[in-house]
Design an enzyme around this catalytic site. Structure first.
Site, PDB file in Angstrom:
ATOM      1  CE1 TYR A 121      -7.502   3.833  -1.054  1.00 13.76           C
ATOM      2  CE2 TYR A 121      -5.120   3.558  -0.753  1.00 13.76           C
ATOM      3  CZ  TYR A 121      -6.320   3.161  -1.334  1.00 13.76           C
ATOM      4  OH  TYR A 121      -6.346   2.070  -2.164  1.00 13.76           O
TER       5      TYR A 121
ATOM      6  CD  GLU B 269      -3.007  -0.630  -0.204  1.00 10.63           C
ATOM      7  OE1 GLU B 269      -3.113   0.544  -0.590  1.00 10.63           O
ATOM      8  OE2 GLU B 269      -3.556  -1.589  -0.777  1.00 10.63           O
TER       9      GLU B 269
ATOM     10  CG  ASP C  75      -8.025   4.032  -5.056  1.00 12.79           C
ATOM     11  OD1 ASP C  75      -9.229   3.915  -5.377  1.00 12.79           O
ATOM     12  OD2 ASP C  75      -7.155   3.223  -5.429  1.00 12.79           O
TER      13      ASP C  75
END
Ligand code: SF4
Length: 387
Positions: free
Chosen positions: A140, A57, A158
């Site tokens: 996020y 990520e 996103d």
């Protein structure tokens, strides 16, 4: 706009026809058949490893899956767990990251690994609040890790997921104002079970079917329940407030070559743009840069190698690079200096053969390729346009 109001709007989208609500189960069934096989994903039915999810990520922030995959494999082979990464000097991490761009992420990755070891005994925390408290993890990324690694009922939003939701509900508020509304709609759609798979399914749908241009609506599991498709103008969503371009900055870069095969470099300050990375000396990068004054910013060689004895030659053309917030143009000057000449204060010599192992950002690879086109440095290919 509330979720109820959105539902009413969906029912108005096609005169005479109410659109059915999208069902998470439809998307999950599609995901079970069409999921992307990515190196950081767990096998079907297996729980994802939190370290791998976190690493991927961070790397995927503003970077494509294609660019990330080889870096991810290299990082994982070198640092199989978070303790190994935390025990490594930052410089080594930056070198392995070189070419992937957005270098603040590498510094944060390293700081985060150390914080997880010190504060959480080497275990990535489960709660989104604790995750957000760690370096480099924003809203996020915390939601993505919580959903994918721990199956928390949350959908990270996103750009891809924003697009899917904006189309599904025909959100007509332009971005970025619509962000809160889109996030509310995404959370309301998240199922209580398989939240991690749902998040990844949304990512896959946005990346492979609900693409920015010409979405493949015929292949979409929600094509009967998509308000934008019913309106016939899916591609116009999400709507956006026009962006202002950053102002062009300019400057000069100085590539000094020593006769015994060395190039003059320095290390940027640890914080800020390209922090901690290697660069050749440059002037400041400003909007009002005057090329006539460029050589005032050239490195000052001490005593017998004083600046007036170093003949800087301007290379034709400029090197262009686009950072997130501004475009940059650098003129490039090259000079040959004597073997064993000492390095000016704040700089150091590095062998041309060793340059590939330096933490050089893409901009500096371009500068060196531009300056030393006939040298071995050609092997250092310019990378992506990223900060
Ligand atoms: Fe996107 Fe088309 Fe699916 Fe709507 S139907 S979510 S526009 S791919």
């Amino acid at each position: 706009m509330t979720v109820a109001a959105k539902t009413a709007k969906r029912q108005r989208a096609k005169p005479g026809a109410a659109i059915p609500s999208p069902q998470p189960t439809e998307l999950l069934a599609w995901y079970d058949r069409h999921r992307r096989k990515l190196p950081w994903r767990a096998a079907p039915g297996r729980r994802a490893d939190a370290y791998r999810v976190w690493l991927s990520e961070i790397m995927l922030q503003q970077t494509t899956v294609k660019a990330v995959a080889p870096y991810y494999v290299r990082f994982l082979a070198r640092w199989p767990d978070i303790r190994a990464l935390a025990a490594t000097p930052l410089d080594e991490v930056l070198k392995t990251w070189a070419g992937l761009g957005y270098y603040a992420r590498a510094r944060n990755l390293h700081a985060c690994a150390r914080a997880v070891v010190e504060r959480h005994g080497g275990k990535i925390p489960v709660s989104q609040a604790a995750l957000r408290d760690l370096p480099g993890i924003g809203t996020y990324t915390a939601a993505a890790i919580a959903a994918i690694a721990f199956d928390t009922r949350v959908t990270p939003v996103d750009g891809n997921i924003e697009r899917v939701i904006a189309r599904l509900y025909a959100v007509d508020t332009p971005l970025p104002k619509a962000k809160a509304e889109i996030s509310r709609l995404a959370q309301a759609l998240t199922p209580p079970r398989r939240a991690g798979d749902f998040a990844q399914a949304m990512m896959d749908l946005g990346a492979t079917v609900c693409t920015p241009k010409r979405p493949a609506c015929a292949l979409c599991p929600w094509n009967d329940s998509c308000a934008a498709r019913a309106c016939g103008d899916a591609e116009t969503f999400p709507q956006r407030t026009p962006k202002r371009e950053g102002e062009l900055r300019r400057g000069a870069a100085f590539v000094a070559r020593r006769a015994d095969g060395f190039v003059l470099v320095r290390t940027r300050p640890p914080k800020g743009l390209l922090g901690g990375m290697t660069e050749v000396p440059t002037t400041a990068w400003t909007a009002d840069f005057q090329e006539g004054n460029a050589l005032k910013g050239a490195p000052h060689f001490p005593t017998s190698m004083s600046k007036r004895h170093v003949a800087w030659q301007r290379r034709p053309g400029v090197v262009r690079h686009v950072f997130t917030h501004f475009p940059l143009e650098l003129t490039v000057y090259v000079a040959d200096v004597a073997a064993r000449a000492p390095a000016p204060t704040g700089t150091r010599w590095t062998g041309i053969a060793e340059l590939a192992g330096e933490a050089l950002p893409s901009l500096m690879r371009k500068v060196l390729a531009h300056a030393l086109t006939s040298d071995r440095i050609r092997k250092i290919q310019p990378g992506k346009d990223q900060s």
